[in-house]
Scaffold this active site. Sequence first.
Site, PDB file in Angstrom:
ATOM      1  CB  CYS A  33      -0.746   0.031   0.948  1.00  0.00           C
ATOM      2  SG  CYS A  33      -1.856   1.484   1.675  1.00  0.00           S
ATOM      3  CG  PHE A  34      -0.177   4.102  -2.761  1.00  0.00           C
ATOM      4  CD1 PHE A  34      -1.009   4.078  -1.896  1.00  0.00           C
ATOM      5  CD2 PHE A  34      -0.331   5.071  -3.682  1.00  0.00           C
ATOM      6  CE1 PHE A  34      -2.829   4.347  -2.026  1.00  0.00           C
ATOM      7  CE2 PHE A  34      -1.869   4.468  -4.852  1.00  0.00           C
ATOM      8  CZ  PHE A  34      -2.545   4.395  -3.860  1.00  0.00           C
TER       9      PHE A  34
END
Length: 236
Positions: free
Chosen positions: A59-60
Amino acid sequence: MRNTLLRSCLLASGAAALAIGLLPLSVSRAEEQPRLLPPPALHAAQPHGLQSVVLAGGCFWGVQGVFQHVRGVEDAVSGYAGGAKATADYETVSTGTTGHAESVRVTYDPARISYGEILRIYFSVVLDPTEVNRQGPDVGTQYRSEIFATSPEQAQVARAYIAQLDQAHAFSRPIATQVSALNGFYPAEAYHQDYLFHHPDNPYIAWNDLPKLRALQRLFPDRYVEKPVLVSRPPA
């Protein structure tokens, strides 16, 4: 949407979600823990002016949150890489069919921090590089670990560093991180930018990402800065 469901479960209760089987999270083995890795043996030449590399590692939100606290990083923008511009939006990328990975474009000043140190922090703190198409509770090709190099030299140094770490058995399994040439980076929607900063009490952030910040501070005290470099304007 599958990924929205996963994060909604985490917001409600990570433990409860695991108990009822909503999260495809393997609990049979421990994930690789943050550790201070040696620097790359192969060094890139120090170019003039700001440089960038695009890093994917789950997940960024967490990837961006870590690099926003790294001294020498001028900008860290969440976005999508590895696919076409036409499908670079969260709803479509979350299907796992577009070829994109959730990524962060890290812009840094090579006079203050080297590309090798960026890679060292990435592998030491940001992710478990032995995982394939997943990080923590997030599963799918969009959560793969990949380095999107902006020059052939960046790619060469990254591949050499992966080989170095594998040869030293730095992790319990071979590194699965891919290295590719960057063919396009597309900033994510505004609500994804600075997510860790704006939502530190989100259970997903508290469980997955705040430990990475603590690891950065513990392992790289000279690199950690308390005040993050935030995205000051909506992505273009």
